[in-house]
Design an enzyme around this catalytic site. Structure first.
Site, PDB file in Angstrom:
ATOM      1  N   ASP A  33      -0.256  -5.451  -5.488  1.00 33.58           N
ATOM      2  CA  ASP A  33      -0.966  -5.224  -4.112  1.00 33.58           C
ATOM      3  C   ASP A  33      -2.388  -6.263  -4.210  1.00 33.58           C
ATOM      4  OD1 ASP A  33      -1.129  -2.559  -1.821  1.00 33.58           O
ATOM      5  OD2 ASP A  33      -2.806  -4.218  -2.081  1.00 33.58           O
ATOM      6  N   ILE A  34      -2.573  -6.821  -3.231  1.00 36.99           N
ATOM      7  CA  ILE A  34      -3.935  -7.795  -3.331  1.00 36.99           C
ATOM      8  C   ILE A  34      -5.065  -7.041  -2.980  1.00 36.99           C
ATOM      9  CG2 ILE A  34      -3.891  -8.522  -0.696  1.00 36.99           C
ATOM     10  CD1 ILE A  34      -3.724 -10.783  -3.809  1.00 36.99           C
ATOM     11  N   GLN A  96       0.398   3.260   7.715  1.00 31.16           N
ATOM     12  CA  GLN A  96       1.145   2.271   7.319  1.00 31.16           C
ATOM     13  C   GLN A  96       0.756   0.970   8.153  1.00 31.16           C
ATOM     14  OE1 GLN A  96       5.432   2.490   8.164  1.00 31.16           O
ATOM     15  NE2 GLN A  96       5.731   0.356   7.249  1.00 31.16           N
ATOM     16  N   HIS A 102       7.829   0.106   1.860  1.00 32.77           N
ATOM     17  CA  HIS A 102       7.496   0.028   0.698  1.00 32.77           C
ATOM     18  C   HIS A 102       6.872   1.247  -0.011  1.00 32.77           C
ATOM     19  CE1 HIS A 102       4.153  -0.967   3.391  1.00 32.77           C
ATOM     20  NE2 HIS A 102       3.300  -0.551   2.588  1.00 32.77           N
ATOM     21  N   PHE A 103       6.771   1.155  -1.253  1.00 34.18           N
ATOM     22  CA  PHE A 103       6.582   2.161  -2.181  1.00 34.18           C
ATOM     23  C   PHE A 103       5.221   1.772  -2.874  1.00 34.18           C
ATOM     24  CE2 PHE A 103      11.036   3.140  -1.476  1.00 34.18           C
ATOM     25  CZ  PHE A 103      10.947   4.314  -0.990  1.00 34.18           C
ATOM     26  N   HIS A 104       4.289   2.576  -2.988  1.00 35.07           N
ATOM     27  CA  HIS A 104       2.917   2.088  -3.579  1.00 35.07           C
ATOM     28  C   HIS A 104       3.124   2.953  -5.127  1.00 35.07           C
ATOM     29  CE1 HIS A 104       0.459   0.637   0.011  1.00 35.07           C
ATOM     30  NE2 HIS A 104       1.236   1.433   0.378  1.00 35.07           N
TER      31      HIS A 104
HETATM   32  P1  5GP Z   1       0.750   0.326   3.926  1.00 41.08           P
HETATM   33  O1  5GP Z   1      -0.495   0.622   4.638  1.00 41.08           O
HETATM   34  O2  5GP Z   1       1.543  -0.545   4.877  1.00 41.08           O
HETATM   35  O3  5GP Z   1       1.324   1.494   3.214  1.00 41.08           O
HETATM   36  O4  5GP Z   1       0.459  -0.518   2.681  1.00 41.08           O
HETATM   37  C1  5GP Z   1       0.370  -2.179   2.574  1.00 41.08           C
HETATM   38  C2  5GP Z   1      -0.291  -2.526   1.415  1.00 41.08           C
HETATM   39  O5  5GP Z   1       0.008  -3.973   1.556  1.00 41.08           O
HETATM   40  C3  5GP Z   1      -1.692  -2.392   1.412  1.00 41.08           C
HETATM   41  O6  5GP Z   1      -2.072  -1.553  -0.138  1.00 41.08           O
HETATM   42  C4  5GP Z   1      -2.310  -3.521   1.192  1.00 41.08           C
HETATM   43  O7  5GP Z   1      -3.412  -3.830   0.361  1.00 41.08           O
HETATM   44  C5  5GP Z   1      -1.348  -4.574   0.644  1.00 41.08           C
HETATM   45  N1  5GP Z   1      -1.312  -5.854   1.384  1.00 41.08           N
HETATM   46  C6  5GP Z   1      -1.625  -6.284   2.673  1.00 41.08           C
HETATM   47  N2  5GP Z   1      -1.285  -7.737   2.817  1.00 41.08           N
HETATM   48  C7  5GP Z   1      -0.929  -8.145   1.668  1.00 41.08           C
HETATM   49  C8  5GP Z   1      -0.664  -9.336   1.164  1.00 41.08           C
HETATM   50  O8  5GP Z   1      -0.647 -10.372   1.840  1.00 41.08           O
HETATM   51  N3  5GP Z   1      -0.319  -9.660  -0.249  1.00 41.08           N
HETATM   52  C9  5GP Z   1      -0.039  -8.355  -1.050  1.00 41.08           C
HETATM   53  N4  5GP Z   1       0.553  -8.410  -2.272  1.00 41.08           N
HETATM   54  N5  5GP Z   1      -0.380  -7.097  -0.643  1.00 41.08           N
HETATM   55  C10 5GP Z   1      -0.776  -7.053   0.725  1.00 41.08           C
END
Ligand code: 5GP
Length: 137
Positions: A33-34, A96, A102-104
Protein backbone atom coordinates in the site's frame (compact mmCIF):
# COMPACT_ATOMS: atom_id res chain seq x y z
CA UNK A 1 -22.61 -0.44 -10.37
CA UNK A 2 -20.48 -1.56 -13.32
CA UNK A 3 -16.81 -2.40 -12.86
CA UNK A 4 -14.61 0.55 -13.90
CA UNK A 5 -11.67 -0.69 -15.98
CA UNK A 6 -9.88 2.61 -15.33
CA UNK A 7 -9.66 2.14 -11.55
CA UNK A 8 -6.14 2.35 -10.15
CA UNK A 9 -5.85 -1.35 -9.29
CA UNK A 10 -7.05 -2.38 -12.76
CA UNK A 11 -4.22 -0.21 -14.12
CA UNK A 12 -1.75 -1.86 -11.76
CA UNK A 13 -2.97 -5.29 -12.88
CA UNK A 14 -2.45 -4.33 -16.53
CA UNK A 15 1.02 -2.96 -15.71
CA UNK A 16 0.05 0.56 -16.76
CA UNK A 17 1.18 2.04 -13.46
CA UNK A 18 3.88 0.69 -11.16
CA UNK A 19 3.39 -1.16 -7.90
CA UNK A 20 5.78 -2.62 -5.36
CA UNK A 21 4.78 -6.27 -5.76
CA UNK A 22 5.45 -9.04 -3.28
CA UNK A 23 3.50 -11.94 -4.81
CA UNK A 24 1.76 -12.71 -8.10
CA UNK A 25 0.16 -15.70 -9.75
CA UNK A 26 -2.49 -16.09 -12.44
CA UNK A 27 -5.38 -15.21 -10.08
CA UNK A 28 -4.01 -12.94 -7.35
CA UNK A 29 -1.59 -10.03 -6.89
CA UNK A 30 -0.16 -8.74 -3.60
CA UNK A 31 1.59 -5.38 -3.41
CA UNK A 32 2.50 -2.71 -0.92
CA UNK A 33 0.00 0.00 0.00
CA UNK A 34 1.41 3.37 -1.04
CA UNK A 35 -0.25 5.17 1.92
CA UNK A 36 0.52 2.59 4.60
CA UNK A 37 -1.37 2.62 7.88
CA UNK A 38 1.64 0.85 9.42
CA UNK A 39 5.05 -0.37 8.22
CA UNK A 40 4.45 -3.38 5.96
CA UNK A 41 0.83 -2.57 5.01
CA UNK A 42 0.15 -4.92 2.09
CA UNK A 43 -2.82 -5.32 -0.26
CA UNK A 44 -3.98 -8.63 -1.73
CA UNK A 45 -6.26 -8.44 -4.74
CA UNK A 46 -7.93 -11.08 -6.89
CA UNK A 47 -7.49 -10.49 -10.62
CA UNK A 48 -11.21 -11.07 -11.19
CA UNK A 49 -13.10 -7.90 -12.06
CA UNK A 50 -15.11 -7.42 -8.89
CA UNK A 51 -15.76 -4.21 -7.01
CA UNK A 52 -16.58 -5.59 -3.59
CA UNK A 53 -16.35 -8.88 -1.73
CA UNK A 54 -20.05 -9.28 -2.33
CA UNK A 55 -19.68 -9.58 -6.09
CA UNK A 56 -16.47 -11.63 -6.08
CA UNK A 57 -17.17 -15.20 -7.29
CA UNK A 58 -16.91 -17.59 -4.33
CA UNK A 59 -14.08 -19.56 -5.95
CA UNK A 60 -11.98 -16.41 -6.33
CA UNK A 61 -12.80 -15.41 -2.75
CA UNK A 62 -11.73 -18.83 -1.48
CA UNK A 63 -8.48 -18.76 -3.42
CA UNK A 64 -7.68 -15.16 -2.50
CA UNK A 65 -8.07 -15.82 1.22
CA UNK A 66 -5.49 -18.59 0.93
CA UNK A 67 -3.04 -16.08 -0.49
CA UNK A 68 -4.03 -13.57 2.19
CA UNK A 69 -3.04 -16.18 4.77
CA UNK A 70 0.22 -16.95 2.94
CA UNK A 71 1.18 -13.28 2.74
CA UNK A 72 0.14 -12.70 6.38
CA UNK A 73 2.50 -15.47 7.46
CA UNK A 74 5.31 -13.90 5.45
CA UNK A 75 4.61 -10.49 7.03
CA UNK A 76 4.67 -12.06 10.49
CA UNK A 77 8.05 -13.66 9.78
CA UNK A 78 9.60 -10.80 7.84
CA UNK A 79 8.60 -7.95 10.11
CA UNK A 80 8.29 -9.84 13.37
CA UNK A 81 4.65 -8.72 13.51
CA UNK A 82 2.97 -9.46 16.81
CA UNK A 83 -0.46 -8.94 15.29
CA UNK A 84 -1.97 -8.30 11.85
CA UNK A 85 -5.18 -6.45 11.11
CA UNK A 86 -7.06 -7.95 8.14
CA UNK A 87 -9.38 -5.29 6.74
CA UNK A 88 -11.74 -5.42 3.79
CA UNK A 89 -13.94 -2.46 2.93
CA UNK A 90 -16.89 -3.27 0.68
CA UNK A 91 -18.62 -0.20 -0.71
CA UNK A 92 -18.07 3.54 -0.59
CA UNK A 93 -20.35 3.67 2.43
CA UNK A 94 -17.79 1.55 4.27
CA UNK A 95 -14.97 3.89 3.23
CA UNK A 96 -13.77 1.94 0.18
CA UNK A 97 -11.81 4.30 -2.06
CA UNK A 98 -10.62 1.99 -4.87
CA UNK A 99 -13.43 0.10 -6.64
CA UNK A 100 -11.60 -3.21 -7.09
CA UNK A 101 -11.98 -5.70 -4.24
CA UNK A 102 -8.92 -5.95 -2.00
CA UNK A 103 -7.80 -7.20 1.38
CA UNK A 104 -5.61 -5.04 3.61
CA UNK A 105 -2.98 -6.71 5.77
CA UNK A 106 -1.78 -4.20 8.34
CA UNK A 107 0.86 -5.39 10.79
CA UNK A 108 -0.31 -3.24 13.67
CA UNK A 109 -3.05 -2.91 16.23
CA UNK A 110 -6.53 -1.56 15.43
CA UNK A 111 -5.78 0.95 18.18
CA UNK A 112 -2.53 2.19 16.64
CA UNK A 113 -3.04 2.19 12.88
CA UNK A 114 -2.53 5.45 11.00
CA UNK A 115 -5.46 7.09 9.24
CA UNK A 116 -6.85 5.28 6.19
CA UNK A 117 -5.47 6.26 2.75
CA UNK A 118 -4.30 9.58 4.15
CA UNK A 119 -0.56 10.06 3.74
CA UNK A 120 2.01 8.86 1.22
CA UNK A 121 4.57 6.52 2.73
CA UNK A 122 8.34 6.66 2.36
CA UNK A 123 8.91 4.69 -0.85
CA UNK A 124 12.39 3.51 0.16
CA UNK A 125 11.04 2.13 3.44
CA UNK A 126 8.11 0.51 1.61
CA UNK A 127 10.51 -1.13 -0.86
CA UNK A 128 12.69 -2.40 1.99
CA UNK A 129 9.65 -3.95 3.70
CA UNK A 130 8.59 -5.52 0.40
CA UNK A 131 12.00 -7.13 -0.02
CA UNK A 132 11.75 -8.67 3.46
CA UNK A 133 8.23 -9.96 2.80
CA UNK A 134 9.26 -11.43 -0.58
CA UNK A 135 12.19 -13.17 1.05
CA UNK A 136 9.84 -14.77 3.60
CA UNK A 137 7.36 -15.97 0.95
P1 5GP B 1 -9.82 1.15 0.24
O1 5GP B 1 -10.12 2.52 0.78
O2 5GP B 1 -10.41 1.01 -1.14
O3 5GP B 1 -10.21 0.03 1.17
O4 5GP B 1 -8.25 1.03 0.13
C1 5GP B 1 -7.53 1.46 -0.97
C2 5GP B 1 -6.08 1.43 -0.56
O5 5GP B 1 -5.31 1.61 -1.70
C3 5GP B 1 -5.69 2.53 0.45
O6 5GP B 1 -5.12 1.95 1.59
C4 5GP B 1 -4.70 3.39 -0.34
O7 5GP B 1 -3.65 3.85 0.47
C5 5GP B 1 -4.22 2.44 -1.41
N1 5GP B 1 -3.86 3.07 -2.67
C6 5GP B 1 -4.52 4.06 -3.32
N2 5GP B 1 -3.92 4.35 -4.48
C7 5GP B 1 -2.85 3.52 -4.57
C8 5GP B 1 -1.84 3.32 -5.56
O8 5GP B 1 -1.79 3.99 -6.60
N3 5GP B 1 -0.92 2.37 -5.31
C9 5GP B 1 -0.92 1.63 -4.18
N4 5GP B 1 0.03 0.72 -4.04
N5 5GP B 1 -1.86 1.77 -3.23
C10 5GP B 1 -2.82 2.71 -3.42
Amino acid sequence: MAYDDQNIFAKILRGEIPAIKVYEDDRVLAFMDIMPQAEGHTLVIPKAKAITLLDLPAEDAAYTIQIVQKVARAIETALDAKGIVLMQLSGEAAGQTVPHVHFHLVPSSIHKMRQHAAEMGDVEKIKANAEKIKAAL
